[in-house]
Design a protein around this motif. Structure first.
Motif, PDB file in Angstrom:
ATOM      1  N   PRO A 218      16.311 -35.427 -10.043  1.00 25.76           N
ATOM      2  CA  PRO A 218      16.882 -34.553  -9.000  1.00 25.76           C
ATOM      3  C   PRO A 218      15.856 -34.248  -7.923  1.00 25.76           C
ATOM      4  O   PRO A 218      14.642 -34.422  -8.122  1.00 25.76           O
ATOM      5  CB  PRO A 218      17.255 -33.293  -9.780  1.00 25.76           C
ATOM      6  CG  PRO A 218      16.335 -33.276 -10.953  1.00 25.76           C
ATOM      7  CD  PRO A 218      16.124 -34.713 -11.315  1.00 25.76           C
TER       8      PRO A 218
ATOM      9  N   LEU B  76      15.515 -28.331  -8.392  1.00 30.65           N
ATOM     10  CA  LEU B  76      15.850 -27.690  -9.657  1.00 30.65           C
ATOM     11  C   LEU B  76      16.301 -26.265  -9.360  1.00 30.65           C
ATOM     12  O   LEU B  76      15.546 -25.483  -8.772  1.00 30.65           O
ATOM     13  CB  LEU B  76      14.641 -27.658 -10.599  1.00 30.65           C
ATOM     14  CG  LEU B  76      14.008 -28.991 -11.006  1.00 30.65           C
ATOM     15  CD1 LEU B  76      12.862 -28.735 -11.984  1.00 30.65           C
ATOM     16  CD2 LEU B  76      15.038 -29.928 -11.625  1.00 30.65           C
TER      17      LEU B  76
ATOM     18  N   PHE C 178      17.481 -22.580 -10.863  1.00 26.81           N
ATOM     19  CA  PHE C 178      17.197 -21.811 -12.070  1.00 26.81           C
ATOM     20  C   PHE C 178      18.041 -20.550 -12.159  1.00 26.81           C
ATOM     21  O   PHE C 178      18.063 -19.739 -11.228  1.00 26.81           O
ATOM     22  CB  PHE C 178      15.718 -21.382 -12.093  1.00 26.81           C
ATOM     23  CG  PHE C 178      14.757 -22.508 -12.307  1.00 26.81           C
ATOM     24  CD1 PHE C 178      14.213 -22.752 -13.557  1.00 26.81           C
ATOM     25  CD2 PHE C 178      14.397 -23.337 -11.253  1.00 26.81           C
ATOM     26  CE1 PHE C 178      13.327 -23.804 -13.755  1.00 26.81           C
ATOM     27  CE2 PHE C 178      13.514 -24.384 -11.436  1.00 26.81           C
ATOM     28  CZ  PHE C 178      12.969 -24.621 -12.693  1.00 26.81           C
TER      29      PHE C 178
ATOM     30  N   LEU D 299       6.278 -27.615 -12.153  1.00 32.56           N
ATOM     31  CA  LEU D 299       7.486 -28.261 -11.621  1.00 32.56           C
ATOM     32  C   LEU D 299       7.442 -28.372 -10.104  1.00 32.56           C
ATOM     33  O   LEU D 299       8.009 -29.306  -9.523  1.00 32.56           O
ATOM     34  CB  LEU D 299       8.724 -27.488 -12.075  1.00 32.56           C
ATOM     35  CG  LEU D 299       9.031 -27.617 -13.574  1.00 32.56           C
ATOM     36  CD1 LEU D 299      10.010 -26.540 -14.026  1.00 32.56           C
ATOM     37  CD2 LEU D 299       9.571 -29.009 -13.886  1.00 32.56           C
TER      38      LEU D 299
ATOM     39  N   PHE E  46       9.153 -31.115  -7.615  1.00 36.09           N
ATOM     40  CA  PHE E  46      10.475 -30.694  -7.151  1.00 36.09           C
ATOM     41  C   PHE E  46      10.386 -29.450  -6.276  1.00 36.09           C
ATOM     42  O   PHE E  46       9.404 -28.715  -6.307  1.00 36.09           O
ATOM     43  CB  PHE E  46      11.373 -30.338  -8.357  1.00 36.09           C
ATOM     44  CG  PHE E  46      11.460 -31.390  -9.412  1.00 36.09           C
ATOM     45  CD1 PHE E  46      12.295 -32.487  -9.255  1.00 36.09           C
ATOM     46  CD2 PHE E  46      10.718 -31.280 -10.578  1.00 36.09           C
ATOM     47  CE1 PHE E  46      12.387 -33.455 -10.245  1.00 36.09           C
ATOM     48  CE2 PHE E  46      10.799 -32.242 -11.575  1.00 36.09           C
ATOM     49  CZ  PHE E  46      11.635 -33.340 -11.400  1.00 36.09           C
TER      50      PHE E  46
ATOM     51  N   THR F 126      11.848 -25.850  -6.314  1.00 36.30           N
ATOM     52  CA  THR F 126      12.379 -24.989  -7.369  1.00 36.30           C
ATOM     53  C   THR F 126      13.029 -23.787  -6.713  1.00 36.30           C
ATOM     54  O   THR F 126      12.417 -23.121  -5.881  1.00 36.30           O
ATOM     55  CB  THR F 126      11.274 -24.534  -8.328  1.00 36.30           C
ATOM     56  OG1 THR F 126      10.253 -23.849  -7.593  1.00 36.30           O
ATOM     57  CG2 THR F 126      10.663 -25.732  -9.063  1.00 36.30           C
TER      58      THR F 126
ATOM     59  N   CYS G 261      20.911 -32.612  -7.777  1.00 31.26           N
ATOM     60  CA  CYS G 261      20.356 -31.321  -8.191  1.00 31.26           C
ATOM     61  C   CYS G 261      20.478 -31.158  -9.700  1.00 31.26           C
ATOM     62  O   CYS G 261      21.296 -31.810 -10.349  1.00 31.26           O
ATOM     63  CB  CYS G 261      21.109 -30.176  -7.511  1.00 31.26           C
ATOM     64  SG  CYS G 261      21.253 -30.331  -5.717  1.00 31.26           S
ATOM     65  N   ALA G 262      19.672 -30.276 -10.248  1.00 27.65           N
ATOM     66  CA  ALA G 262      19.768 -29.936 -11.671  1.00 27.65           C
ATOM     67  C   ALA G 262      19.761 -28.427 -11.834  1.00 27.65           C
ATOM     68  O   ALA G 262      19.133 -27.716 -11.057  1.00 27.65           O
ATOM     69  CB  ALA G 262      18.620 -30.559 -12.459  1.00 27.65           C
TER      70      ALA G 262
ATOM     71  N   VAL H 154      18.865 -25.326 -14.442  1.00 27.11           N
ATOM     72  CA  VAL H 154      18.072 -24.960 -15.625  1.00 27.11           C
ATOM     73  C   VAL H 154      18.492 -23.555 -16.036  1.00 27.11           C
ATOM     74  O   VAL H 154      18.419 -22.623 -15.233  1.00 27.11           O
ATOM     75  CB  VAL H 154      16.566 -24.992 -15.313  1.00 27.11           C
ATOM     76  CG1 VAL H 154      15.752 -24.665 -16.567  1.00 27.11           C
ATOM     77  CG2 VAL H 154      16.147 -26.345 -14.734  1.00 27.11           C
TER      78      VAL H 154
ATOM     79  N   THR I 279      21.773 -31.000 -16.047  1.00 27.52           N
ATOM     80  CA  THR I 279      21.573 -29.705 -16.704  1.00 27.52           C
ATOM     81  C   THR I 279      20.433 -29.740 -17.716  1.00 27.52           C
ATOM     82  O   THR I 279      20.241 -30.724 -18.436  1.00 27.52           O
ATOM     83  CB  THR I 279      22.851 -29.262 -17.427  1.00 27.52           C
ATOM     84  OG1 THR I 279      23.252 -30.281 -18.350  1.00 27.52           O
ATOM     85  CG2 THR I 279      23.981 -28.998 -16.440  1.00 27.52           C
TER      86      THR I 279
ATOM     87  N   VAL J 132       9.790 -28.210 -19.972  1.00 28.97           N
ATOM     88  CA  VAL J 132      10.655 -28.869 -18.991  1.00 28.97           C
ATOM     89  C   VAL J 132       9.808 -29.782 -18.107  1.00 28.97           C
ATOM     90  O   VAL J 132      10.163 -30.943 -17.859  1.00 28.97           O
ATOM     91  CB  VAL J 132      11.407 -27.830 -18.128  1.00 28.97           C
ATOM     92  CG1 VAL J 132      12.191 -28.533 -17.012  1.00 28.97           C
ATOM     93  CG2 VAL J 132      12.352 -27.003 -18.984  1.00 28.97           C
TER      94      VAL J 132
ATOM     95  N   PHE K 230       9.820 -34.002 -17.748  1.00 33.04           N
ATOM     96  CA  PHE K 230       9.962 -34.718 -16.482  1.00 33.04           C
ATOM     97  C   PHE K 230       8.758 -35.615 -16.189  1.00 33.04           C
ATOM     98  O   PHE K 230       8.667 -36.211 -15.121  1.00 33.04           O
ATOM     99  CB  PHE K 230      10.156 -33.730 -15.333  1.00 33.04           C
ATOM    100  CG  PHE K 230      11.586 -33.314 -15.111  1.00 33.04           C
ATOM    101  CD1 PHE K 230      12.545 -34.244 -14.710  1.00 33.04           C
ATOM    102  CD2 PHE K 230      11.971 -32.004 -15.292  1.00 33.04           C
ATOM    103  CE1 PHE K 230      13.868 -33.866 -14.510  1.00 33.04           C
ATOM    104  CE2 PHE K 230      13.291 -31.597 -15.087  1.00 33.04           C
ATOM    105  CZ  PHE K 230      14.244 -32.538 -14.690  1.00 33.04           C
TER     106      PHE K 230
END
Length: 268
Positions: free
Chosen positions: A7, A10, A12, A136, A140, A142, A197-198, A200, A217, A256, A260
């Protein structure tokens, strides 16, 4: 890692996933009550003083948990046609009701009740959250995607030194998770398709709703956030809406990052 392609952003969940609320809110309630009893300007009835003085940390924790549960019911059943209500306003209304139900409504002034409502702006991160987000961020963007209002999320980011690159709230979309428009709207804010996108989160309902609109997810299991039997866990995994499952025995958001492929330094 089972998420492919990677993604670009991320998102959250925050309450319970990134910050711990149970002990923080319990302490805020107990401390406020202690200060109220010590305030020489308060003319509190003897019966109220006796009732409050007999309350234990377990009693205050029960109020904190019921407060949190009322918030969850509110957001899940929210009807946007009735006009948007911020989480701050809801927290204030809910604590008024909870105190009244327990015969504690005379303990706090209105200003003190508002300060209690804002204790949700002062929650501590889980031990892995700051480091995990920092890791992260190497790969990414975040971003928060919480039902908390924008000012609440900004305060949590500042209070906990949480290195989110961006802040997005359900408030931006006039709805609350698990409404599909929140997840779609978040992706659109970045000019992305949901598949880029993801999400979390430590809550399966959140991930199931995110997956339904195309996000990848990641489930991060947190202590006492959700209690599942082995059969329920197996069923959730079989349904396939969780792409990555981070269990309690791991390092949360640090794990996490590790999944990744981000290098994670370990102390000897």
């Amino acid at each position: 890692m089972s998420i492919s392609p990677l993604p670009k952003v991320l998102f959250f969940d925050v309450f319970g996933t990134v910050v711990e609320w149970r002990s923080c809110v319990t302490r805020a309630l107990a401390k406020a009550a202690e200060l109220a009893l010590l305030d020489p300007e308060k003319q509190l009835p003897a019966s109220l003083r006796e009732r409050v003085g007999a309350m234990t940390p377990r009693d205050w924790r029960a109020i904190a948990e019921e407060w949190r549960a009322s918030y969850g019911q509110f957001t899940k059943n929210f009807d946007p046609s009735q006009g948007f209500i911020s989480v701050d306003d809801r927290h204030y209304t809910a604590i008024q009701k909870l105190l009244q139900q327990r015969g504690l409504e005379g303990l706090f002034t209105d200003e003190e009740r508002w300060d209690l409502a804002l204790c949700w702006h002062r929650l501590q991160p889980w031990p892995d959250s700051v480091e995990g987000l920092g890791l992260l961020n190497c790969q990414f963007r975040t971003c928060t995607l919480s039902n908390g209002n924008v000012s609440l999320l900004e305060d949590l980011r500042s209070y906990g030194s949480l290195p989110f690159t961006d802040v997005t709230s359900a408030e931006h979309f006039g709805a609350y998770k698990p409404s599909p428009q929140v997840y779609r709207g978040a992706a659109q804010r970045f000019g992305l398709d949901p598949s880029q996108c993801a999400m979390v989160a430590a809550h399966l309902y959140d991930l199931k709703a995110a997956k339904a609109v195309g996000l990848s997810t990641v489930y991060v299991e947190r202590v006492q956030e959700e209690a599942f039997t082995a059969a329920q866990i197996a069923e959730a995994k079989q349904e396939g809406y969780v792409d990555q499952w981070i269990g309690l025995g791991s390092d949360g958001l640090i794990e996490v990052a590790r999944q990744f492929g981000i290098p994670v330094e370990t102390s000897s």
